[in-house]
Design an enzyme around this catalytic site. Structure first.
Site, PDB file in Angstrom:
ATOM      1  CE  LYS A  22       6.293 -12.980 -32.765  1.00 52.57           C
ATOM      2  NZ  LYS A  22       6.267 -11.331 -34.331  1.00 52.57           N
ATOM      3  CG  ASN A  23       4.222 -13.553 -37.612  1.00 58.03           C
ATOM      4  OD1 ASN A  23       4.062 -12.778 -36.244  1.00 58.03           O
ATOM      5  ND2 ASN A  23       5.530 -13.570 -38.152  1.00 58.03           N
ATOM      6  NE  ARG A  91       6.885  -3.565 -39.681  1.00 52.24           N
ATOM      7  CZ  ARG A  91       6.368  -2.445 -39.860  1.00 52.24           C
ATOM      8  NH1 ARG A  91       7.852  -1.300 -39.798  1.00 52.24           N
ATOM      9  NH2 ARG A  91       6.211  -1.857 -41.434  1.00 52.24           N
ATOM     10  CG  LEU A 124       3.348   0.058 -48.764  1.00 51.62           C
ATOM     11  CD1 LEU A 124       3.971  -1.261 -49.034  1.00 51.62           C
ATOM     12  CD2 LEU A 124       2.532   0.936 -50.727  1.00 51.62           C
ATOM     13  CB  ILE A 327      11.576  -9.485 -47.265  1.00 48.13           C
ATOM     14  CG1 ILE A 327      10.638 -11.062 -47.783  1.00 48.13           C
ATOM     15  CG2 ILE A 327      10.315  -9.137 -46.678  1.00 48.13           C
ATOM     16  CD1 ILE A 327       9.664 -10.812 -48.791  1.00 48.13           C
TER      17      ILE A 327
HETATM   18  C1  UD1 Z   1       5.216  -9.328 -40.804  1.00 47.56           C
HETATM   19  C2  UD1 Z   1       5.768 -10.158 -39.895  1.00 47.56           C
HETATM   20  C3  UD1 Z   1       7.424 -10.576 -39.917  1.00 47.56           C
HETATM   21  C4  UD1 Z   1       7.378 -10.590 -41.133  1.00 47.56           C
HETATM   22  C5  UD1 Z   1       7.188 -10.516 -42.459  1.00 47.56           C
HETATM   23  C6  UD1 Z   1       7.326 -10.174 -43.588  1.00 47.56           C
HETATM   24  C7  UD1 Z   1       3.932 -10.061 -37.953  1.00 47.56           C
HETATM   25  C8  UD1 Z   1       3.395  -9.313 -36.875  1.00 47.56           C
HETATM   26  N1  UD1 Z   1       5.326  -9.795 -38.485  1.00 47.56           N
HETATM   27  O1  UD1 Z   1       6.026  -7.826 -40.761  1.00 47.56           O
HETATM   28  O2  UD1 Z   1       7.724 -11.650 -38.903  1.00 47.56           O
HETATM   29  O3  UD1 Z   1       9.074 -10.880 -41.276  1.00 47.56           O
HETATM   30  O4  UD1 Z   1       5.714 -10.131 -42.314  1.00 47.56           O
HETATM   31  O5  UD1 Z   1       7.063 -11.825 -43.820  1.00 47.56           O
HETATM   32  O6  UD1 Z   1       3.228 -10.216 -38.763  1.00 47.56           O
HETATM   33  N2  UD1 Z   1       7.478  -1.655 -46.763  1.00 47.56           N
HETATM   34  C9  UD1 Z   1       6.629  -0.909 -46.689  1.00 47.56           C
HETATM   35  N3  UD1 Z   1       5.744   0.586 -46.270  1.00 47.56           N
HETATM   36  C10 UD1 Z   1       5.105  -0.333 -45.816  1.00 47.56           C
HETATM   37  C11 UD1 Z   1       4.851  -1.545 -45.066  1.00 47.56           C
HETATM   38  C12 UD1 Z   1       6.305  -2.467 -45.485  1.00 47.56           C
HETATM   39  O7  UD1 Z   1       7.376  -0.681 -47.810  1.00 47.56           O
HETATM   40  O8  UD1 Z   1       3.919   0.591 -45.540  1.00 47.56           O
HETATM   41  C13 UD1 Z   1       8.583  -3.365 -46.564  1.00 47.56           C
HETATM   42  C14 UD1 Z   1       8.724  -3.585 -45.103  1.00 47.56           C
HETATM   43  O9  UD1 Z   1      10.634  -1.990 -45.322  1.00 47.56           O
HETATM   44  C15 UD1 Z   1       9.632  -4.509 -45.861  1.00 47.56           C
HETATM   45  C16 UD1 Z   1       8.827  -4.832 -46.475  1.00 47.56           C
HETATM   46  O10 UD1 Z   1       7.984  -3.843 -46.667  1.00 47.56           O
HETATM   47  O11 UD1 Z   1      10.668  -3.936 -46.593  1.00 47.56           O
HETATM   48  C17 UD1 Z   1       7.893  -6.328 -45.700  1.00 47.56           C
HETATM   49  O12 UD1 Z   1       6.868  -5.291 -44.776  1.00 47.56           O
HETATM   50  P1  UD1 Z   1       6.363  -6.282 -44.326  1.00 47.56           P
HETATM   51  O13 UD1 Z   1       5.194  -7.511 -44.945  1.00 47.56           O
HETATM   52  O14 UD1 Z   1       4.804  -4.942 -43.923  1.00 47.56           O
HETATM   53  O15 UD1 Z   1       6.602  -6.978 -42.460  1.00 47.56           O
HETATM   54  P2  UD1 Z   1       5.358  -6.786 -41.123  1.00 47.56           P
HETATM   55  O16 UD1 Z   1       4.269  -6.753 -41.813  1.00 47.56           O
HETATM   56  O17 UD1 Z   1       6.415  -5.558 -40.411  1.00 47.56           O
END
Ligand code: UD1
Length: 435
Positions: A22-23, A91, A124, A327
């Site tokens: 999915k991801n 999301r 980010l 995370i």
């Molecule tokens: C993706 C995955 C999800 C997985 C996650 C971490 C998909 C569709 N989803 O989610 O299943 O659990 O990676 O492996 O691929 N953060 C910030 N600012 C930002 C973006 C993120 O602070 O702009 C923080 C988030 O709050 C979180 C951490 O970074 O604490 C990780 O988020 P991120 O790696 O972005 O996860 P997703 O892409 O949402």
């Protein structure tokens, strides 16, 4: 309301082919906005994928399922907007932002929904796109983005290796003017798969030894035929299900390299594990040993998406396990549900202490989020007696035919279909606040 009826205690054994990730499929579909006609094979049948297909339609890119593939073609036109209902559904809808700005020069969206895992900011994503020339304004929960003169390359340093921000930046950079150098980027297998897809379409992307991702923007991308990588989280979930029921499982169509951290935990807990180029065989002991300490980390560390299902397995192991969730700030919503089964779990901030109990007992349970929901089902499969599980819309987002696959491995699980409704509304559960 749809519900699983589960009679726990069966040993799970057999063979299973794992569906596409999915991801990986989601960002690849988001990238299709800036690519030519493509065939994306091994796209799993999940509600999140249906949402992505619907979003593509709004953005002027036709997407249709043909067997296990989704065929995309740019029709031109399309909107700068994703309907609020689809933004709220998951999301990952935010991963369409980079492609939308690159393709249309503008984008207007509500802030994305998502599994409730604590604060999930998108700073980010926005900062990276801003550095590439997008003007972004937020007002009343909506984002207004524009880049009338197009996007340009930039040197971008992510302060945390966000998966989604890395994907958005790569997609935007593929057709931006000049070179983008992204440091601090995430290196999850799903990101490498996105890069493979884009390269197939003619993108010029290089992975540097020091972890930087270098993208030389091209004027126009073509199309390609691409096969999505196997879903390592679904694979890990089925492995845990077999491991905690004293079972034996041959998983096919997997990449064992992507499962290394999970296999190492299960091996340490007493499972016999062997791997081939695209398969994993696991034979579980009668009862697992506690796992010690598991800290979730960016890839290749232990994945946060496996934390809940591994916790379900730890709940019946001999000995204790400590989880540290690094995370997401709040990813223990499955804990109260596992406790209903008799699990001994104490949480404190980002830590969860699990003391394995000899037996769980069936209970009435509810899925709290996608992976937490899978954990709850696994707990019920290992418990003595009857359980019911509701909130299945969460499971449908990430597992194709979850109950059918578990039943074929010997689980006593039945899905009773009903109309899912959110309390106090006539909205179908699972389409808001669950991504
Ligand atoms: C993706 C995955 C999800 C997985 C996650 C971490 C998909 C569709 N989803 O989610 O299943 O659990 O990676 O492996 O691929 N953060 C910030 N600012 C930002 C973006 C993120 O602070 O702009 C923080 C988030 O709050 C979180 C951490 O970074 O604490 C990780 O988020 P991120 O790696 O972005 O996860 P997703 O892409 O949402």
């Amino acid at each position: 309301m749809s519900v699983y009826m589960i009679r726990g205690g069966n040993r799970l054994a057999g063979r299973l082919a794992v569906h596409g990730a999915k991801n990986a499929a989601l960002p690849i579909l988001a990238a299709a906005v800036v690519c030519g006609d493509s065939v994306i094979e091994n796209c799993p049948r999940l509600t999140d994928i249906s949402v992505a297909v619907e979003i593509l339609g709004h953005l002027g890119c036709r997407a249709a399922r043909q067997g296990d593939a989704i065929v995309t073609s740019r029709e031109g036109g399309g909107d700068c907007r994703i309907p609020d209902r689809l933004m709220g559904a998951m999301r990952s809808s935010i991963v369409f932002l980079g492609g939308m700005i690159a393709c249309h020069g503008c984008a207007e969206l509500t802030l994305p929904g998502g599994c409730e895992l604590g604060a999930r900011p998108i700073d980010l994503h926005l900062s990276a796109l801003g550095q590439m020339g997008a003007a972004i304004r937020e007002s009343g929960g909506r984002l207004y983005c524009s880049a009338p003169r197009g996007l340009h390359g930039a040197r971008i340093d992510l302060t945390f290796p966000s998966v989604g921000a890395t994907e958005n930046t790569i997609i935007a950079a593929a057709t931006a003017r000049g070179e983008t150098v992204l440091t601090g980027a995430a290196r999850e297998p799903e990101i490498l798969d996105l890069i493979d897809f884009l390269r197939g379409c003619g993108a010029r992307i290089r992975l540097e030894r020091d972890g930087a991702i270098r993208v030389e923007g091209v004027e126009k991308l073509g199309g390609t035929r691409h096969r999505v990588i196997p879903d390592r989280i679904a694979a890990g979930t089925y492995l845990c299900a077999a491991a905690m029921t004293g079972g034996e499982l041959l998983l096919e169509q997997v990449d064992p390299g992507h499962l290394a951290s999970c296999l190492s935990v299960l091996g340490g807990a007493g499972c016999q594990v062997s791997v081939g180029p695209d398969w994993v065989r696991l034979t579980a002991p009668e009862r697992l040993r506690g796992f010690g300490t598991i800290k979730t980390m960016p890839y290749p560390g232990f994945p946060t998406d496996m934390q809940s299902v591994m916790m379900a397995a730890a709940a019946t192991a001999r000995g204790s396990t400590v989880f540290v969730e690094n995370i997401f700030e709040s990813r223990y919503r499955h804990v109260p549900e596992l406790r209903k089964l008799g699990a001994d779990i104490v949480t404190e901030g980002r830590a969860a202490m699990v003391t394995g109990v000899e037996r769980l007992t069936g209970a009435d349970l509810c899925c709290t989020d996608l992976r937490g929901g899978a954990a709850v089902v696994l707990g019920a499969l290992a418990a003595r007696g009857q359980s019911t599980v509701t909130g299945l819309a969460h499971i449908d987002r990430g597992y194709d035919d979850f109950a059918g696959k578990l039943a074929r491995l010997g689980a006593d699980i039945q899905r009773i279909e009903g109309k899912e409704r959110k309390e106090g509304t006539d909205e179908e559960d699972g389409w808001t606040g669950t991504g």
